[in-house]
Enzyme design. Structure first.
Site, PDB file in Angstrom:
ATOM      1  N   ALA A 130       0.858  -1.198   0.000  1.00 40.74           N
ATOM      2  CA  ALA A 130       0.000   0.000   0.000  1.00 40.74           C
ATOM      3  C   ALA A 130       0.884   1.233   0.000  1.00 40.74           C
ATOM      4  CB  ALA A 130      -0.922  -0.004   1.209  1.00 40.74           C
TER       5      ALA A 130
ATOM      6  N   HIS B 278      -9.998  35.079  -4.424  1.00 44.16           N
ATOM      7  CA  HIS B 278     -11.231  34.428  -3.996  1.00 44.16           C
ATOM      8  C   HIS B 278     -12.138  34.220  -5.212  1.00 44.16           C
ATOM      9  CE1 HIS B 278     -14.655  33.360  -1.526  1.00 44.16           C
ATOM     10  NE2 HIS B 278     -15.383  34.195  -2.261  1.00 44.16           N
TER      11      HIS B 278
ATOM     12  N   VAL C 230       3.000   4.134  -2.746  1.00 42.31           N
ATOM     13  CA  VAL C 230       2.519   5.100  -3.734  1.00 42.31           C
ATOM     14  C   VAL C 230       1.943   4.389  -4.961  1.00 42.31           C
ATOM     15  CG1 VAL C 230       3.106   7.271  -4.818  1.00 42.31           C
ATOM     16  CG2 VAL C 230       4.536   6.399  -3.008  1.00 42.31           C
TER      17      VAL C 230
ATOM     18  N   VAL D 256       2.012 -11.880   3.300  1.00 42.39           N
ATOM     19  CA  VAL D 256       1.636 -12.802   2.225  1.00 42.39           C
ATOM     20  C   VAL D 256       2.542 -14.024   2.336  1.00 42.39           C
ATOM     21  CG1 VAL D 256       1.424 -13.104  -0.260  1.00 42.39           C
ATOM     22  CG2 VAL D 256       0.892 -10.891   0.766  1.00 42.39           C
TER      23      VAL D 256
ATOM     24  N   ALA E 185      11.002  11.694  -9.492  1.00 41.28           N
ATOM     25  CA  ALA E 185      11.519  12.294 -10.717  1.00 41.28           C
ATOM     26  C   ALA E 185      12.080  13.694 -10.460  1.00 41.28           C
ATOM     27  CB  ALA E 185      10.402  12.353 -11.753  1.00 41.28           C
TER      28      ALA E 185
HETATM   29  P1  FAD Z   1      14.956   6.289 -14.654  1.00 44.46           P
HETATM   30  O1  FAD Z   1      13.795   7.141 -14.945  1.00 44.46           O
HETATM   31  O2  FAD Z   1      14.721   4.907 -14.172  1.00 44.46           O
HETATM   32  O3  FAD Z   1      15.839   6.268 -15.992  1.00 44.46           O
HETATM   33  C1  FAD Z   1      16.983   5.504 -16.119  1.00 44.46           C
HETATM   34  C2  FAD Z   1      17.166   5.154 -17.592  1.00 44.46           C
HETATM   35  O4  FAD Z   1      18.444   4.575 -17.763  1.00 44.46           O
HETATM   36  C3  FAD Z   1      16.167   4.125 -18.108  1.00 44.46           C
HETATM   37  O5  FAD Z   1      15.666   4.521 -19.356  1.00 44.46           O
HETATM   38  C4  FAD Z   1      16.990   2.853 -18.236  1.00 44.46           C
HETATM   39  O6  FAD Z   1      16.479   1.979 -19.252  1.00 44.46           O
HETATM   40  C5  FAD Z   1      18.343   3.437 -18.613  1.00 44.46           C
HETATM   41  N1  FAD Z   1      19.489   2.581 -18.335  1.00 44.46           N
HETATM   42  C6  FAD Z   1      19.750   1.822 -17.236  1.00 44.46           C
HETATM   43  N2  FAD Z   1      20.961   1.253 -17.335  1.00 44.46           N
HETATM   44  C7  FAD Z   1      21.476   1.664 -18.532  1.00 44.46           C
HETATM   45  C8  FAD Z   1      22.704   1.409 -19.206  1.00 44.46           C
HETATM   46  N3  FAD Z   1      23.651   0.662 -18.658  1.00 44.46           N
HETATM   47  N4  FAD Z   1      22.884   1.945 -20.434  1.00 44.46           N
HETATM   48  C9  FAD Z   1      21.935   2.731 -21.001  1.00 44.46           C
HETATM   49  N5  FAD Z   1      20.771   3.014 -20.395  1.00 44.46           N
HETATM   50  C10 FAD Z   1      20.548   2.496 -19.173  1.00 44.46           C
HETATM   51  N6  FAD Z   1       8.079   9.991  -9.465  1.00 44.46           N
HETATM   52  C11 FAD Z   1       7.551  11.216  -9.268  1.00 44.46           C
HETATM   53  O7  FAD Z   1       8.275  12.143  -8.884  1.00 44.46           O
HETATM   54  N7  FAD Z   1       6.223  11.475  -9.507  1.00 44.46           N
HETATM   55  C12 FAD Z   1       5.386  10.500  -9.922  1.00 44.46           C
HETATM   56  O8  FAD Z   1       4.201  10.760 -10.120  1.00 44.46           O
HETATM   57  C13 FAD Z   1       5.914   9.202 -10.129  1.00 44.46           C
HETATM   58  N8  FAD Z   1       5.106   8.214 -10.568  1.00 44.46           N
HETATM   59  C14 FAD Z   1       5.644   6.966 -10.793  1.00 44.46           C
HETATM   60  C15 FAD Z   1       4.789   5.960 -11.212  1.00 44.46           C
HETATM   61  C16 FAD Z   1       5.279   4.691 -11.436  1.00 44.46           C
HETATM   62  C17 FAD Z   1       4.361   3.599 -11.908  1.00 44.46           C
HETATM   63  C18 FAD Z   1       6.671   4.439 -11.256  1.00 44.46           C
HETATM   64  C19 FAD Z   1       7.227   3.074 -11.536  1.00 44.46           C
HETATM   65  C20 FAD Z   1       7.534   5.434 -10.833  1.00 44.46           C
HETATM   66  C21 FAD Z   1       7.015   6.714 -10.576  1.00 44.46           C
HETATM   67  N9  FAD Z   1       7.818   7.746 -10.114  1.00 44.46           N
HETATM   68  C22 FAD Z   1       7.288   8.983  -9.885  1.00 44.46           C
HETATM   69  C23 FAD Z   1       9.264   7.545  -9.866  1.00 44.46           C
HETATM   70  C24 FAD Z   1      10.078   8.088 -11.051  1.00 44.46           C
HETATM   71  O9  FAD Z   1       9.669   7.452 -12.230  1.00 44.46           O
HETATM   72  C25 FAD Z   1      11.563   7.851 -10.811  1.00 44.46           C
HETATM   73  O10 FAD Z   1      11.926   8.414  -9.562  1.00 44.46           O
HETATM   74  C26 FAD Z   1      12.390   8.509 -11.901  1.00 44.46           C
HETATM   75  O11 FAD Z   1      12.049   8.018 -13.170  1.00 44.46           O
HETATM   76  C27 FAD Z   1      13.892   8.265 -11.650  1.00 44.46           C
HETATM   77  O12 FAD Z   1      14.619   8.922 -12.635  1.00 44.46           O
HETATM   78  P2  FAD Z   1      16.080   8.446 -13.036  1.00 44.46           P
HETATM   79  O13 FAD Z   1      16.489   9.338 -14.157  1.00 44.46           O
HETATM   80  O14 FAD Z   1      16.935   8.359 -11.851  1.00 44.46           O
HETATM   81  O15 FAD Z   1      15.918   6.951 -13.573  1.00 44.46           O
HETATM   82  P1  NAD Z   2       6.769   2.269  -1.790  1.00 44.48           P
HETATM   83  O1  NAD Z   2       8.019   2.189  -1.024  1.00 44.48           O
HETATM   84  O2  NAD Z   2       6.059   3.555  -1.909  1.00 44.48           O
HETATM   85  O3  NAD Z   2       5.694   1.255  -1.134  1.00 44.48           O
HETATM   86  C1  NAD Z   2       5.937  -0.103  -0.989  1.00 44.48           C
HETATM   87  C2  NAD Z   2       5.001  -0.633   0.087  1.00 44.48           C
HETATM   88  O4  NAD Z   2       5.072  -2.036   0.061  1.00 44.48           O
HETATM   89  C3  NAD Z   2       5.398  -0.178   1.485  1.00 44.48           C
HETATM   90  O5  NAD Z   2       4.274   0.337   2.148  1.00 44.48           O
HETATM   91  C4  NAD Z   2       5.911  -1.455   2.135  1.00 44.48           C
HETATM   92  O6  NAD Z   2       5.675  -1.506   3.510  1.00 44.48           O
HETATM   93  C5  NAD Z   2       5.096  -2.506   1.404  1.00 44.48           C
HETATM   94  N1  NAD Z   2       5.709  -3.839   1.388  1.00 44.48           N
HETATM   95  C6  NAD Z   2       7.007  -4.162   1.176  1.00 44.48           C
HETATM   96  N2  NAD Z   2       7.162  -5.513   1.183  1.00 44.48           N
HETATM   97  C7  NAD Z   2       5.921  -6.039   1.382  1.00 44.48           C
HETATM   98  C8  NAD Z   2       5.420  -7.368   1.470  1.00 44.48           C
HETATM   99  N3  NAD Z   2       6.214  -8.431   1.343  1.00 44.48           N
HETATM  100  N4  NAD Z   2       4.088  -7.538   1.690  1.00 44.48           N
HETATM  101  C9  NAD Z   2       3.272  -6.471   1.807  1.00 44.48           C
HETATM  102  N5  NAD Z   2       3.695  -5.194   1.725  1.00 44.48           N
HETATM  103  C10 NAD Z   2       5.006  -4.977   1.514  1.00 44.48           C
HETATM  104  O7  NAD Z   2       7.107   1.616  -3.197  1.00 44.48           O
HETATM  105  P2  NAD Z   2       6.256   1.571  -4.542  1.00 44.48           P
HETATM  106  O8  NAD Z   2       4.835   1.911  -4.293  1.00 44.48           O
HETATM  107  O9  NAD Z   2       6.621   0.284  -5.186  1.00 44.48           O
HETATM  108  O10 NAD Z   2       6.906   2.749  -5.375  1.00 44.48           O
HETATM  109  C11 NAD Z   2       8.304   2.715  -5.731  1.00 44.48           C
HETATM  110  C12 NAD Z   2       8.880   4.080  -5.822  1.00 44.48           C
HETATM  111  O11 NAD Z   2       8.333   4.805  -6.900  1.00 44.48           O
HETATM  112  C13 NAD Z   2       8.636   4.866  -4.558  1.00 44.48           C
HETATM  113  O12 NAD Z   2       9.880   5.159  -3.987  1.00 44.48           O
HETATM  114  C14 NAD Z   2       7.955   6.114  -4.980  1.00 44.48           C
HETATM  115  O13 NAD Z   2       8.581   7.253  -4.451  1.00 44.48           O
HETATM  116  C15 NAD Z   2       8.068   6.133  -6.505  1.00 44.48           C
HETATM  117  N6  NAD Z   2       6.756   6.557  -7.003  1.00 44.48           N
HETATM  118  C16 NAD Z   2       6.378   7.847  -6.761  1.00 44.48           C
HETATM  119  C17 NAD Z   2       5.129   8.274  -7.148  1.00 44.48           C
HETATM  120  C18 NAD Z   2       4.716   9.677  -6.852  1.00 44.48           C
HETATM  121  O14 NAD Z   2       5.577  10.489  -6.539  1.00 44.48           O
HETATM  122  N7  NAD Z   2       3.443  10.012  -6.937  1.00 44.48           N
HETATM  123  C19 NAD Z   2       4.259   7.398  -7.778  1.00 44.48           C
HETATM  124  C20 NAD Z   2       4.667   6.096  -7.980  1.00 44.48           C
HETATM  125  C21 NAD Z   2       5.932   5.690  -7.589  1.00 44.48           C
END
Ligand code: FAD
Ligand code: NAD
Length: 479
Positions: A189, A450, A191, A245, A326
């Site tokens: 549960a 407002h 993000v 689980v 991000a």
């Molecule tokens: P990444 O975005 O993971 O980019 C890394 C890139 O490097 C990838 O394209 C990968 O393929 C590439 N790469 C890896 N190794 C190599 C290599 N050796 N050679 C070439 N390329 C390589 N964050 C928010 O702030 N707001 C949100 O609303 C949000 N929503 C999310 C929703 C979901 C479903 C998920 C999964 C994540 C979300 N996040 C959100 C988290 C966010 O996506 C990450 O924090 C962010 O993308 C990290 O950026 P980064 O540039 O560090 O890495």
């Molecule tokens: P998260 O760390 O937000 O949540 C993972 C949850 O899984 C935690 O509450 C944890 O206690 C629970 N958990 C871990 N092991 C478990 C188990 N075996 N059984 C049951 N529960 C368990 O991670 P996420 O939701 O996978 O997201 C990954 C990352 O992506 C986060 O760090 C988040 O910052 C980023 N993200 C950000 C946004 C946003 O900014 N809106 C949206 C999506 C993802």
């Protein structure tokens, strides 16, 4: 073939592409390498965020919110729609188009800034040399004075619930369902569990979310977390805390056994999303022989200047410790570029906005009451509910509140916590306020238009000194 650059960036996610563009703005010759291919097999810079993270999840949240509104809210506005139909294929196509427009935008920005983009896998050969293997298996060697590692992260897999891409999926799979799963299970549960759980619940899934911890959203402010849990429960998300689980079996459906305070339980799902966190992509960098220093969880270790233990090799984004966000990665990307160019740059880790895009949205910056109590800091609280805000009432969006925590003797705003519609936008005001070390009184003395949702922020600031206007006189509060 060997090419020479000032800076090579490995990874074109938010941390990497921002670092590359900022380096180019500063007059450096830059190459950026990324290995991601989209569903058509085309290079698609933008990383997790643009391809399978922030952007597609928000596109689905938007579409599912419209559907939910049409089903449940339109009628009270006197809008009657006929037979409502959900077309998942169109919804997914729209999401994919949003992604393509934005990833195409990164390619255009690279061109406009003269960043050389290499599609393929980059591996560090020496501290100043990177080999790129492209998608046709051709190798190119790039040399540069500086290398920035920004290879991001990937979902954590649970040993007893391996991803099969069909029934047991990670967030990427959960963004791409081609039909609404009637029974959807989610482990975690956090993000992702809450955002993607909301998407499919709004579209018609029966959703059960299993969370290991006893506390819902322990990093959020207690009051906000409790109200959010209640509201999400009322919407139909069945969130079960304190569960372990035990096993998963896949076949016709996914059967799960888990243990909670009442003993062993079992459930059946059509799909199961595992969303238990993400881990850094440090092994993809091929830097093992170079002894790149990582911690026990695989995060690359850096100093305050984003320097790794290798000479002139830096790391940013999800690859290094800190919240996986991000915007945090983007700020680090800018900072590392500026430091490489000899400028001063710093990221304010104390003022990172956190947002969970449920409905209503949850957002905060700074400390929670729990943290202030633990640190023994004396504080005052001002809070104001959206139910007493005119704009929220006009919009029919009265759930939630804004809460300001101000240091007792300086009045400085130490934390702002929001639960409400558009909290993701409203939190920006709090981030700006904190960036300038604002006091609650400064906010109280500021004029807000407002009728706007922002007036809730104003009233919360007035409430720090018991002067909120649009509510009953003050209740007793912490001195
Ligand atoms: P990444 O975005 O993971 O980019 C890394 C890139 O490097 C990838 O394209 C990968 O393929 C590439 N790469 C890896 N190794 C190599 C290599 N050796 N050679 C070439 N390329 C390589 N964050 C928010 O702030 N707001 C949100 O609303 C949000 N929503 C999310 C929703 C979901 C479903 C998920 C999964 C994540 C979300 N996040 C959100 C988290 C966010 O996506 C990450 O924090 C962010 O993308 C990290 O950026 P980064 O540039 O560090 O890495
Ligand atoms: P998260 O760390 O937000 O949540 C993972 C949850 O899984 C935690 O509450 C944890 O206690 C629970 N958990 C871990 N092991 C478990 C188990 N075996 N059984 C049951 N529960 C368990 O991670 P996420 O939701 O996978 O997201 C990954 C990352 O992506 C986060 O760090 C988040 O910052 C980023 N993200 C950000 C946004 C946003 O900014 N809106 C949206 C999506 C993802």
């Amino acid at each position: 073939m060997t090419e020479q650059y000032d800076v090579i960036v490995i990874g074109a996610g938010p941390a990497g592409y921002v670092a590359a563009i900022r380096c180019a703005q500063l007059g450096l010759q830059v190459a950026c390498i990324d290995d991601y291919l989209d569903e058509r097999g085309k290079p698609s810079p933008g990383g997790t965020c643009l391809n399978v993270g922030c952007i597609p999840s928000k596109a689905l949240l938007e579409s599912s919110h419209h559907y939910q509104q049409a089903r449940h809210q339109f009628a009270e506005h006197g809008i009657r729609v006929g037979q409502l139909e959900l077309d998942v294929a169109t919804l997914q196509k729209r999401k994919q188009q949003v992604v393509r427009d934005l990833t195409g935008g990164i390619q255009s920005l690279f061109k406009a800034n003269k960043v050389a983009f290499y599609a393929g896998r980059g591996t560090l050969q020496q501290h100043n040399q990177v080999e790129v293997i492209d998608h046709d298996n051709h190798a190119t060697t790039l040399n540069a004075e500086h290398v920035i590692l920004a290879s991001g992260s990937r979902p954590v897999e649970l040993p007893f619930a391996p991803f099969d891409g069909k029934q047991v999926v990670d967030s990427t799979g959960a963004l791409a369902f081609d039909a609404v799963p009637p029974r959807l299970g989610i482990i975690g549960a956090g993000v992702i569990g809450l955002e993607l759980g909301s998407v499919w619940q709004r579209l018609g899934s029966e959703v059960v979310v299993l969370e290991a911890q006893q506390t819902f959203l322990p990093d959020a402010d207690n009051v906000i977390a409790k109200q959010a849990n209640k509201l999400l429960g009322q919407q139909g998300l069945d969130i079960r805390l304190g569960t372990r689980v035990d096993a998963i079996h896949t076949g016709e459906s996914v059967s799960m056994t888990y243990t909670d305070s009442e003993g062993s339980q079992s459930l059946e799902f059509d799909k199961l999303i595992v969303a238990v966190g993400r881990r850094p992509n440090s092994e993809t960098l091929g830097a093992d022989n170079l002894n790149l220093s990582t911690d026990e969880r695989g995060f690359v270790q850096v100093d305050d200047h984003y320097r790794t233990n290798l000479e002139k090799v830096y790391a940013v984004g999800d690859l290094i410790p800190g919240p996986m966000l991000a915007h945090k990665g983007m700020e680090e990307g800018m900072a590392v570029a500026e430091r490489i160019a000899g400028q001063f740059a710093e990221v304010d880790y104390d003022n990172i906005p956190f947002v969970i895009y449920t409905h209503p949205e949850i957002a905060w910056t700074g400390r929670t009451e729990q943290q202030l109590n633990d640190a023994g800091i004396d504080y005052r609280v001002g809070q104001f509910p959206f139910s007493a805000n005119g704009r929220a009432r006009a919009a029919g969006e009265t759930d939630g509140l804004i809460k300001i925590l101000a240091e007792a003797h300086t009045d400085r705003v130490l934390g702002v916590h929001m639960l409400g519609t558009h909290a993701s936008e409203l939190i920006g005001q709090a981030v700006i306020a904190r960036a300038f070390s604002t006091c609650a009184e400064d906010l109280a003395l500021t004029m807000f238009a407002h009728p706007t949702l922002s007036e809730t922020f104003h009233e919360a600031a007035l409430d720090v000194t018991d002067r909120a206007i649009h509510r009953a006189p003050p209740r007793k509060k912490k001195a």
